[in-house]
Design an enzyme around this catalytic site. Structure first.
Site, PDB file in Angstrom:
ATOM      1  N   LYS A 152      29.840  29.942  34.781  1.00  0.00           N
ATOM      2  CA  LYS A 152      28.580  29.621  35.474  1.00  0.00           C
ATOM      3  C   LYS A 152      27.309  30.075  34.742  1.00  0.00           C
ATOM      4  O   LYS A 152      26.365  30.559  35.378  1.00  0.00           O
ATOM      5  CB  LYS A 152      28.586  30.243  36.873  1.00  0.00           C
ATOM      6  CG  LYS A 152      29.665  29.710  37.784  1.00  0.00           C
ATOM      7  CD  LYS A 152      29.668  30.382  39.134  1.00  0.00           C
ATOM      8  CE  LYS A 152      30.190  31.792  39.073  1.00  0.00           C
ATOM      9  NZ  LYS A 152      30.644  32.316  40.365  1.00  0.00           N
ATOM     10  N   ASP A 186      34.715  36.343  45.237  1.00  0.00           N
ATOM     11  CA  ASP A 186      34.038  35.762  46.416  1.00  0.00           C
ATOM     12  C   ASP A 186      34.983  34.926  47.279  1.00  0.00           C
ATOM     13  O   ASP A 186      34.831  34.855  48.499  1.00  0.00           O
ATOM     14  CB  ASP A 186      32.785  34.955  46.029  1.00  0.00           C
ATOM     15  CG  ASP A 186      33.032  33.902  44.963  1.00  0.00           C
ATOM     16  OD1 ASP A 186      34.143  33.867  44.396  1.00  0.00           O
ATOM     17  OD2 ASP A 186      32.113  33.110  44.698  1.00  0.00           O
TER      18      ASP A 186
HETATM   19  C1  BGC Z   1      34.515  31.854  38.967  1.00  0.00           C
HETATM   20  C2  BGC Z   1      35.296  32.301  40.178  1.00  0.00           C
HETATM   21  C3  BGC Z   1      34.430  32.187  41.413  1.00  0.00           C
HETATM   22  C4  BGC Z   1      33.851  30.789  41.532  1.00  0.00           C
HETATM   23  C5  BGC Z   1      32.967  30.603  42.748  1.00  0.00           C
HETATM   24  C6  BGC Z   1      33.901  30.486  39.196  1.00  0.00           C
HETATM   25  O1  BGC Z   1      33.085  30.144  38.121  1.00  0.00           O
HETATM   26  O2  BGC Z   1      35.358  31.794  37.841  1.00  0.00           O
HETATM   27  O3  BGC Z   1      35.744  33.637  40.016  1.00  0.00           O
HETATM   28  O4  BGC Z   1      35.206  32.483  42.539  1.00  0.00           O
HETATM   29  O5  BGC Z   1      33.109  30.495  40.379  1.00  0.00           O
HETATM   30  O6  BGC Z   1      31.879  31.463  42.736  1.00  0.00           O
END
Ligand code: BGC
Length: 485
Positions: free
Chosen positions: A171, A206
């Site tokens: 992200k 999360d």
């Molecule tokens: C992460 C996860 C997370 C999800 C939602 C992903 O990019 O790898 O760990 O739960 O985003 O936030």
């Protein structure tokens, strides 16, 4: 399925060549029931691989949380939540009887912090907790140590409730010197550098937080899913299915532990590109991203990327003479210049086609920098179509992940609860309806009706608090629900 452009009465007014091109593109985005089925089969196969071996792209991370709350839990805890967009510090009071109260403060995480040194990022988190406590007029210097649950929304290979190594950033984060390190250690060091009387006792993803908080609110929950900036799911699995757990860990867990929450990390589904229908617009997004060839599924469906897919699609149409008479704007030209929230705003006027057109025009002028004379009625129709095409595919793919968990846990046809959170479910008009339509294609109408999808509001905060409570019980020797390897 949604109508194809040629079947759409408004789009019929477009020139024949444009309609043909939109139809050709829409076919690339279409996922019929048979295609969805292939995706789910691959999903389940990847789940099984990840459960049997460490190091798989679909990480299927054991969380060592072996029970979900029932709503009777009580206590007050601090929670720190680093998601994709915000940093939040909360004080959560679990009141029992499925109720909680929460006081929170949001802090912005700048791009510099996301991409700089990890130490600066963790120091910033400690500063934010400090600020929150000062604001709350707690003398953290003299108070007894406060227990904090840390919701960290990135892939972490956990080895205990309060220990886990960061596998990779996602992200848009890329802070240096964090991957491979224990994130609880990094946070605790930052607290200690500031002499804060705060101890991080629990680390939860999360999705795990969402699952636990939904179970706290509704009494039971099988799957916690995030459809937000990123995407992922955590669900309750049989310990016997987690083949990769070593005999030592199994022994340590004891025979009474039969279930464990698995953090699937499904955003990495199909990084190998076996089944997902990668279009030229997806490929452009991926090769220009900071993590090419990673998080493929996430790049198809999450809020961080949908605007960008749509932007790529619109620019293709501009460049090929189908849209805006060949014009663009600095905003539309810039990388990530079309935020997914712009798509939300366009769809917000989900009334009749003329009010949608008016709204789309307004958004194109006010948020995307177009001059009024550059946007024709045909252009607004095409933009609406593009948003709908991208969003529908995302919602249908999201259903595949939900169906895969139902199949893996042999729950198709059973009444079950799915806790969800994230900007796509919260703000994207029609997201759940489209997801449900695809779920019907996959598991049938009767089974789909038995799935309750409910928001786990403040899931990350409440989930972190529930994690901290489990840690406390564990420390007090009362924890049946949590085991450590
Ligand atoms: C992460 C996860 C997370 C999800 C939602 C992903 O990019 O790898 O760990 O739960 O985003 O936030």
């Amino acid at each position: 399925m949604e109508k194809s452009p040629t079947a759409d009465p408004v789009l019929h007014d477009l020139p024949e060549a444009t309609l043909k091109e939109l139809d050709r593109i829409e076919k690339m985005f279409e996922l019929d029931a048979a295609y969805l089925r292939r995706i789910v089969d691959q999903f389940v196969a990847d789940f099984r691989k990840g459960l049997s071996k460490y190091g798989e792209p679909m990480a299927m991370i054991p969380t060592y949380v072996s029970g979900v709350p029932d709503g009777s839990e009580t206590g007050t805890f601090l929670a720190l939540d680093l998601g994709g967009t915000n940093l939040r510090v909360c004080e959560v009071t679990l009141q029992g009887n499925h109720k909680f109260s929460l006081r929170q403060q949001k802090y912005k995480v700048s791009t510099e912090l996301k991409t700089g040194e990890a130490k600066a990022l963790f120091d910033y988190m400690a500063d934010s907790v400090d600020h929150f406590l000062t604001d709350r007029a707690v003398d953290a210097e003299n108070e007894e140590t406060l227990h904090l649950g840390f919701t960290f929304s990135f892939p972490v290979e956990q080895s205990a409730l309060d220990k886990g190594l960061l596998l990779t950033w996602t992200k848009g984060f890329s802070a240096k010197n964090a991957v491979g390190n224990d994130v609880v250690g990094l946070l605790q060091d930052a607290f200690d550098r500031k002499h804060l009387h705060v101890k991080c006792t629990a680390l939860v993803n999360d999705t795990v937080g969402t699952l636990m908080s939904r179970a706290y609110l509704s009494g039971s929950c099988l799957l916690g899913a995030i459809f937000g900036t990123g995407t992922n799911g955590a669900y309750v699995e049989d310990v016997n299915e987690i083949k990769k757990l070593s005999p030592e860990i199994r022994k340590e867990l004891g025979d009474h532990v039969t279930k464990m929450i698995i953090n699937g990390e499904w955003g990495a589904f199909d990084n190998a590109r076996k089944v997902l229908p990668v279009t030229m617009f997806d490929n452009k997004l991926d090769r220009e991203s900071i993590n090419p060839r990673f998080q493929l599924f996430e790049k198809f469906i999450s809020g961080m990327y949908q605007g960008e897919i749509c932007r790529n699609l619109l620019l293709y149409l501009v460049d090929n003479g189908y849209l805006f008479n060949g014009y663009s704007t600095a905003q539309l030209n810039s990388h990530y210049g079309l935020d997914t929230s712009v798509m939300d705003a366009i769809h917000a006027a989900n009334m009749n086609s003329s009010s949608q057109s008016i709204q789309t025009r307004k958004v194109l002028i006010e948020q995307m920098g177009f001059q009024p004379n550059q946007v024709s009625d045909e252009d607004t129709e095409i933009v609406l179509w593009a948003c709908r095409t991208v969003a529908t595919r995302a919602a249908r793919l999201s259903a595949c992940a939900v169906a895969a968990v139902m199949e893996q846990t042999k729950n198709v046809g059973n009444a079950l609860d799915v806790g969800v959170d994230g900007s796509m479910v919260q703000f994207y008009p029609g997201f759940e309806d489209r997801l449900r339509a695809a779920l019907r294609d996959l598991v049938g109408g009767d089974a789909e009706k038995k799935v309750t999808i409910g928001m786990a509001k403040d899931g990350s905060g409440v989930g972190a608090a529930l994690g901290a409570l489990m840690a406390k019980k564990q420390a007090d020797g009362k924890a049946q629900a949590v085991a450590q390897p």
